[in-house]
Design an enzyme around this catalytic site. Structure first.
Site, PDB file in Angstrom:
ATOM      1  N   HIS A 156       5.066  84.036 103.213  1.00 19.77           N
ATOM      2  CA  HIS A 156       4.934  82.933 104.165  1.00 19.77           C
ATOM      3  C   HIS A 156       4.845  81.603 103.418  1.00 19.77           C
ATOM      4  O   HIS A 156       4.708  81.574 102.201  1.00 19.77           O
ATOM      5  CB  HIS A 156       3.692  83.112 105.044  1.00 19.77           C
ATOM      6  CG  HIS A 156       3.861  84.118 106.137  1.00 19.77           C
ATOM      7  ND1 HIS A 156       3.715  85.465 105.918  1.00 19.77           N
ATOM      8  CD2 HIS A 156       4.181  83.977 107.449  1.00 19.77           C
ATOM      9  CE1 HIS A 156       3.925  86.121 107.057  1.00 19.77           C
ATOM     10  NE2 HIS A 156       4.210  85.233 108.004  1.00 19.77           N
ATOM     11  N   LYS A 160      -0.179  78.622 104.858  1.00 19.00           N
ATOM     12  CA  LYS A 160      -0.817  79.698 105.621  1.00 19.00           C
ATOM     13  C   LYS A 160      -2.166  80.033 104.989  1.00 19.00           C
ATOM     14  O   LYS A 160      -2.262  80.226 103.782  1.00 19.00           O
ATOM     15  CB  LYS A 160       0.081  80.929 105.660  1.00 19.00           C
ATOM     16  CG  LYS A 160      -0.468  82.049 106.543  1.00 19.00           C
ATOM     17  CD  LYS A 160       0.554  83.149 106.741  1.00 19.00           C
ATOM     18  CE  LYS A 160       0.010  84.296 107.589  1.00 19.00           C
ATOM     19  NZ  LYS A 160      -0.441  83.870 108.921  1.00 19.00           N
TER      20      LYS A 160
END
Length: 271
Positions: A156, A160
């Site tokens: 990601h 995040k």
């Protein structure tokens, strides 16, 4: 028409949800919610770059729900905020769709308690494609059995906050359930140093972070002489929002309970 309230309306998912709700059959965007000082505009349409829609942005969920009969709230905020929102929705009789991740046992328990009074869809990933991958991983694990090592890799963007992703955890849990393993004991989240040989029961979950990656997940089934990979790569947040909108239409009028996207998509049978 079902009145929908979007929390975190100024965020990346919030603005995407506002855009995806435009023209959604049977749904009407009634209000957005943001913390005081977080929204540059007072209209949710302006926040999403759509121009003025006449949809107010309130500074609390309680204010946004005032005057609405049986609304549905779509919540992509944080596990702490989502737990508080669940309790408020239970008090107001509002349905709830939660896409937040990183839940602790305590915040998950608060959502479960709220679900005794209202219908709640809680899923670590609202994408229809990802939920199809959940079903594929479940079936692959059943077919392949214990003769294959299972590893989950996710990547990601660098902003995040939780790791591993909720989707990666769910993928590992789905495989563990199909293989009659205990996620609390058999999931391995990191390997470093002299860790010894890989055990037959463990399921590895590894995390990568970098750049602006929306989300990538791969489940590896590694056997002797062959490897099977089941992958999903997201290139935008629209698919998460579209799944959440679909869940909002589905959850309205359901009896109280804790549901997930398998219920929304009719994948529960055969599990």
């Amino acid at each position: 028409m079902i009145d929908v309230v979007v929390t975190g309306a100024a965020g990346r998912m919030g603005t995407t949800l506002v855009r995806c709700l435009q023209g959604a059959e049977g749904l009407r965007l009634a209000a957005g919610v943001e913390r005081p000082g977080q929204a540059r505009f007072e209209d949710a349409g302006e926040l999403a770059g759509l121009g003025r829609l006449g949809v107010p942005v309130k500074d609390s969920l309680a204010a946004a729900l005032d005057g609405l009969a049986r609304p549905v709230v779509i919540d992509f905020t944080s596990h702490e905020a989502s737990a508080a929102h669940a309790e408020l929705c239970a008090a107001r009789g509002a349905g709830l769709v939660i896409g937040s991740t990183g839940f602790t046992p305590e915040t998950k328990a608060r959502v479960q308690a709220a679900a005794a009074r209202i219908p709640v869809v809680l899923s670590p990933n609202m994408s229809v494609g990802v939920n199809a991958v959940f079903a594929l991983v479940r079936e692959a694990a059943r077919i392949l059995g214990d003769g294959y090592d299972v590893e989950v890799l996710e990547m990601h963007h660098n902003r995040k906050k939780d790791a591993p992703s909720g989707t990666a955890l769910r993928l590992a849990e789905v495989a563990a359930e199909a293989l009659s393993r205990d996620p609390r004991q058999d999931l391995v989240y990191a390997r470093h140093g002299l860790v010894g040989e890989r055990t037959k029961r463990e399921i590895g979950v590894q995390t990568l972070r970098g750049g602006d990656v929306v989300g990538e997940h791969t489940v590896f089934f590694v056997g002797e002489g062959e490897r099977i990979e089941i992958s999903h790569r997201a290139t935008s947040r629209d698919q998460f929002a579209r799944g959440a909108v679909r869940a909002a239409a589905w959850v309205a009028g359901r009896p109280p309970g804790l549901y997930d996207m398998f219920d929304v998509l009719g994948l529960r049978s055969g599990r």
